[in-house]
Design a protein around this motif. Structure first.
Motif, PDB file in Angstrom:
ATOM      1  N   GLN A 118      41.004  49.290  81.639  1.00  0.00           N
ATOM      2  CA  GLN A 118      39.627  49.697  81.919  1.00  0.00           C
ATOM      3  C   GLN A 118      39.520  51.104  82.217  1.00  0.00           C
ATOM      4  N   ASN A 119      40.658  51.836  82.627  1.00  0.00           N
ATOM      5  CA  ASN A 119      40.717  53.181  82.839  1.00  0.00           C
ATOM      6  C   ASN A 119      41.800  53.862  82.394  1.00  0.00           C
ATOM      7  N   ILE A 120      41.684  54.518  81.334  1.00  0.00           N
ATOM      8  CA  ILE A 120      42.840  54.975  80.583  1.00  0.00           C
ATOM      9  C   ILE A 120      43.310  56.398  81.654  1.00  0.00           C
ATOM     10  N   ASP A 121      44.517  56.675  81.726  1.00  0.00           N
ATOM     11  CA  ASP A 121      45.171  57.660  82.469  1.00  0.00           C
ATOM     12  C   ASP A 121      44.660  59.065  81.865  1.00  0.00           C
ATOM     13  N   PRO A 122      44.148  59.867  82.356  1.00  0.00           N
ATOM     14  CA  PRO A 122      43.688  61.202  81.773  1.00  0.00           C
ATOM     15  C   PRO A 122      44.632  62.119  81.505  1.00  0.00           C
ATOM     16  N   CYS A 123      45.973  61.847  81.870  1.00  0.00           N
ATOM     17  CA  CYS A 123      47.244  62.584  81.716  1.00  0.00           C
ATOM     18  C   CYS A 123      48.052  61.842  80.463  1.00  0.00           C
ATOM     19  N   SER A 124      47.321  60.991  79.769  1.00  0.00           N
ATOM     20  CA  SER A 124      48.253  60.037  78.603  1.00  0.00           C
ATOM     21  C   SER A 124      48.966  61.216  77.617  1.00  0.00           C
ATOM     22  N   ASP A 125      48.198  62.144  77.304  1.00  0.00           N
ATOM     23  CA  ASP A 125      48.652  63.079  76.360  1.00  0.00           C
ATOM     24  C   ASP A 125      50.197  63.673  76.729  1.00  0.00           C
ATOM     25  N   TYR A 126      50.171  63.894  77.946  1.00  0.00           N
ATOM     26  CA  TYR A 126      51.827  64.234  78.309  1.00  0.00           C
ATOM     27  C   TYR A 126      52.873  63.211  78.324  1.00  0.00           C
ATOM     28  N   TYR A 127      52.396  61.768  78.654  1.00  0.00           N
ATOM     29  CA  TYR A 127      53.273  60.629  78.382  1.00  0.00           C
ATOM     30  C   TYR A 127      53.661  60.561  76.685  1.00  0.00           C
ATOM     31  N   THR A 128      52.739  60.691  75.977  1.00  0.00           N
ATOM     32  CA  THR A 128      52.702  60.605  74.624  1.00  0.00           C
ATOM     33  C   THR A 128      53.612  61.726  74.040  1.00  0.00           C
ATOM     34  N   TYR A 129      53.337  62.842  74.346  1.00  0.00           N
ATOM     35  CA  TYR A 129      54.318  64.038  73.979  1.00  0.00           C
ATOM     36  C   TYR A 129      55.798  63.843  74.375  1.00  0.00           C
ATOM     37  N   ASN A 143      34.222  63.488  77.601  1.00  0.00           N
ATOM     38  CA  ASN A 143      33.763  62.263  78.323  1.00  0.00           C
ATOM     39  C   ASN A 143      33.142  62.953  79.684  1.00  0.00           C
ATOM     40  N   ILE A 144      31.968  63.150  79.964  1.00  0.00           N
ATOM     41  CA  ILE A 144      31.478  63.878  81.136  1.00  0.00           C
ATOM     42  C   ILE A 144      31.737  63.087  82.569  1.00  0.00           C
ATOM     43  N   TYR A 145      32.124  61.751  82.582  1.00  0.00           N
ATOM     44  CA  TYR A 145      32.187  61.249  83.686  1.00  0.00           C
ATOM     45  C   TYR A 145      33.724  60.867  83.908  1.00  0.00           C
ATOM     46  N   ALA A 146      34.356  61.368  83.072  1.00  0.00           N
ATOM     47  CA  ALA A 146      36.260  60.884  83.368  1.00  0.00           C
ATOM     48  C   ALA A 146      36.685  61.972  84.189  1.00  0.00           C
ATOM     49  N   PRO A 147      37.796  61.558  84.888  1.00  0.00           N
ATOM     50  CA  PRO A 147      38.604  62.604  85.666  1.00  0.00           C
ATOM     51  C   PRO A 147      39.416  63.454  84.828  1.00  0.00           C
ATOM     52  N   LEU A 148      39.885  64.547  85.424  1.00  0.00           N
ATOM     53  CA  LEU A 148      40.834  65.383  84.710  1.00  0.00           C
ATOM     54  C   LEU A 148      42.290  65.122  85.062  1.00  0.00           C
ATOM     55  N   CYS A 149      43.065  65.650  84.049  1.00  0.00           N
ATOM     56  CA  CYS A 149      44.435  65.634  84.486  1.00  0.00           C
ATOM     57  C   CYS A 149      44.810  66.639  85.200  1.00  0.00           C
ATOM     58  N   PHE A 150      45.330  66.926  86.388  1.00  0.00           N
ATOM     59  CA  PHE A 150      45.941  67.805  87.136  1.00  0.00           C
ATOM     60  C   PHE A 150      47.307  67.885  87.129  1.00  0.00           C
ATOM     61  N   ASP A 151      47.988  66.668  86.807  1.00  0.00           N
ATOM     62  CA  ASP A 151      49.453  66.624  87.283  1.00  0.00           C
ATOM     63  C   ASP A 151      49.953  65.655  86.154  1.00  0.00           C
ATOM     64  N   GLY A 152      50.561  66.349  85.223  1.00  0.00           N
ATOM     65  CA  GLY A 152      50.894  65.662  84.029  1.00  0.00           C
ATOM     66  C   GLY A 152      52.556  65.490  84.240  1.00  0.00           C
ATOM     67  N   ASN A 153      52.956  65.672  85.384  1.00  0.00           N
ATOM     68  CA  ASN A 153      54.512  65.227  85.271  1.00  0.00           C
ATOM     69  C   ASN A 153      54.958  63.586  85.157  1.00  0.00           C
ATOM     70  N   LEU A 154      55.850  63.458  84.477  1.00  0.00           N
ATOM     71  CA  LEU A 154      56.452  61.899  84.434  1.00  0.00           C
ATOM     72  C   LEU A 154      56.898  61.654  85.643  1.00  0.00           C
ATOM     73  N   THR A 155      56.841  60.270  85.876  1.00  0.00           N
ATOM     74  CA  THR A 155      57.008  59.630  87.001  1.00  0.00           C
ATOM     75  C   THR A 155      58.234  58.919  86.762  1.00  0.00           C
ATOM     76  N   THR A 156      59.103  58.550  87.637  1.00  0.00           N
ATOM     77  CA  THR A 156      60.396  57.716  87.773  1.00  0.00           C
ATOM     78  C   THR A 156      59.993  56.393  87.141  1.00  0.00           C
ATOM     79  N   LYS A 157      58.928  55.561  87.842  1.00  0.00           N
ATOM     80  CA  LYS A 157      58.860  54.308  87.765  1.00  0.00           C
ATOM     81  C   LYS A 157      57.425  54.567  87.101  1.00  0.00           C
ATOM     82  N   PRO A 158      56.975  53.656  86.150  1.00  0.00           N
ATOM     83  CA  PRO A 158      55.466  53.787  85.686  1.00  0.00           C
ATOM     84  C   PRO A 158      54.604  53.454  86.544  1.00  0.00           C
TER      85      PRO A 158
END
Length: 497
Positions: free
Chosen positions: A342-353, A321-336
């Motif tokens: 409309q805008n999926i989080d580019p770090c979603s792979d980390y959350y799913t994993y 997706n040439i216009y999408a942001p990249l994931c630079f911080d895949g750390n989990l957060t204490t609160k969601p």
């Protein structure tokens, strides 16, 4: 047909050089790079010119007793999920008893009218990427994972608003699917995957007999451009051999699909050029001096220099997706984090994993992790070989038109890896007569994409503003698309309201 090793080496370099950020796109690049490595290192049988359906899959020999299995597979509730009224199931279907090969599935019934709505199977590509990781948890499934890695939120544009949706982790070694025979992880390929997926369906329908006569559709993206048509041909073949409908297949839907090596490659570079990712000079040099046909043996230095230049220019973007942001911080957060459809989080792979590797989640979904010697992965690190990969599936699409199978090919128009240019070149190579010319289709008065219909019930459609994983980036438009597909309803021209 001889392998064009120079072209494959160029592609491999392109894939590996962009493997920077561990997001879905880069996992997919890694999976594709493995395939091209296999094509480079194995004998010419790796690169077959045409796919033949696996035979001798006689129903009485491969269907096992499924008594009581459906009830055992029912998922009471996923950890951290919001309340829903539809039923969910998850579990294993044995594909081969002697090998101890079993595939994991996740099934969500339709929110409403489950008794009448069709059954749809979704497959992700790779080879080796999980339909649970992407299709179910990041694209078209009923839930997505919060940034805390332990709670879920509703996807209000889930496809179980239009169908009963089945997700399959295939082949063995992908996700929670496994085999007791380690050679299965080394000897995968298009043909064996089609055979195993077919055996899975026969047994799953035995477990869920209420869907045996239901209208059935196959859908998927990326390398599922191989999986879906090959499984469809296998179904058609065995229906003909049995002289009855074993599986009531009505149509296929493939998105940003790998369907033809030569046009996929040229289309990718043309997309780079037309979207200012590479210079006009580089694009012109590639078009003039590179030969991406299967018979080409070597490439001139001008071509190699130009493709290296293209490689450099796309290093720091997500070509899925040439216009999408990249994931630079895949750390989990204490609160969601705050979510937006409309805008999926580019770090979603980390959350799913993180979510799928939780013990309470694996217990809830009936995942047999004792059979795995590794963590659950979005894209498999266990698969070590791919024995056969057709250079094209265009002959299968032509064959389906003879059987009046509904065929829709869609493309998110911001994907540069398997872009709309590649898909157009592939469809144009079929030399089909146009039934309905290229036109915009609308959603609530806004252009959602463009479509063209060909004689023989083949539709080509784009989804505006979507990357490789269309339902992730444009879930509302993707749901509208699949509803039209399932109903056999054309995507409307703006001039017609």
């Amino acid at each position: 047909m001889e392998i064009n090793k120079t072209i494959l080496a160029l592609l491999l370099s392109l894939f590996v050089s962009t493997f920077v950020h561990e997001t879905y796109a880069n996992k997919q690049i890694h999976a594709l790079s493995r395939l091209y490595k296999a094509k480079l290192s194995k004998d010419p049988a790796v690169n077959t010119s045409h796919f033949e359906p696996p035979k001798h899959l006689h129903k009485d020999k491969v269907v096992l007793d499924q008594t009581g299995r459906k009830e055992n597979d029912k998922i009471k509730k996923l950890p951290g999920q919001p309340y829903v009224k539809f039923d969910q199931y998850g579990g294993y279907v044995t594909i081969n008893e002697s090998a101890g090969r079993a595939f994991y599935y996740y099934f969500v019934e339709a929110e409403k009218s489950k008794e009448s709505l069709p059954l749809l199977l979704w497959l992700n590509g790779g080879p080796g990427c999980s339909s649970l990781a992407y299709g179910a948890m990041q694209e078209l499934g009923p839930f997505r994972v919060h940034s805390d890695g332990k709670s879920l939120y509703r996807n209000k544009f889930a496809w179980n608003r239009a169908a009963n949706v089945l997700f399959l982790e295939s082949p063995a070694g992908v996700g929670f699917s496994y085999s007791n025979r380690s050679s299965d992880y080394k000897n995968g390929g298009d043909k064996s995957t089609a055979a195993d997926n077919y055996v899975f369906l026969l047994n799953w329908l035995e477990r869920f007999p209420e869907y045996k006569k239901r209208d059935f559709y196959l859908a998927g993206e990326s390398y599922a451009g191989h999986y879906v048509p090959q499984l469809a041909q296998t179904i058609i073949y065995h229906n003909l051999i049995a002289n009855k409908t074993l599986i009531n297949l009505k149509g296929i839907l493939i998105g940003n699909a790998v369907i033809n090596d030569e046009t996929d490659t040229m289309g990718m570079y043309d997309y780079f050029g037309s979207h200012a990712l590479i210079s006009d000079e580089t694009a012109s040099a590639i078009r003039k001096t590179c030969d991406f046909s299967p018979n080409a043996a070597t490439q001139p230095e001008t071509c190699i220099d130009a493709t290296n230049d293209a490689d450099y220019n796309i290093e720091a973007i997500d070509i899925y997706n040439i216009y999408a942001p990249l994931c630079f911080d895949g750390n989990l957060t204490t609160k969601p984090k705050k979510t937006s459809w409309q805008n999926i989080d580019p770090c979603s792979d980390y959350y799913t994993y993180a979510y799928m590797n939780r013990e309470d989640v694996q217990e809830a979904i009936h995942a047999n992790v004792t059979k795995l010697e590794h963590d659950w992965e979005p894209c498999s690190e266990v698969l070590k070989g791919w024995q056969d990969s057709a250079t094209t599936i265009i002959p299968l699409l032509k064959e389906f038109m003879k059987y009046k199978l509904r065929v829709w090919v869609f493309s998110g128009d911001t994907d540069a890896r398997v872009p709309i240019t590649s898909t157009k070149y592939s469809i144009n190579s079929m030399k089909l007569s146009i039934k309905t010319k290229w036109h915009p289709w609308l959603q609530q008065g806004e252009v959602a994409g463009y479509a063209q219909v060909y004689k023989g019930d083949l539709t080509l459609a784009t989804v505006r503003g979507a990357g490789h994983q269309v339902p992730s980036y444009q879930p509302k438009r993707a749901l509208s698309l699949v509803k039209h597909f399932l109903r056999g309803k054309p995507l409307l021209d703006s001039s017609k309201g």
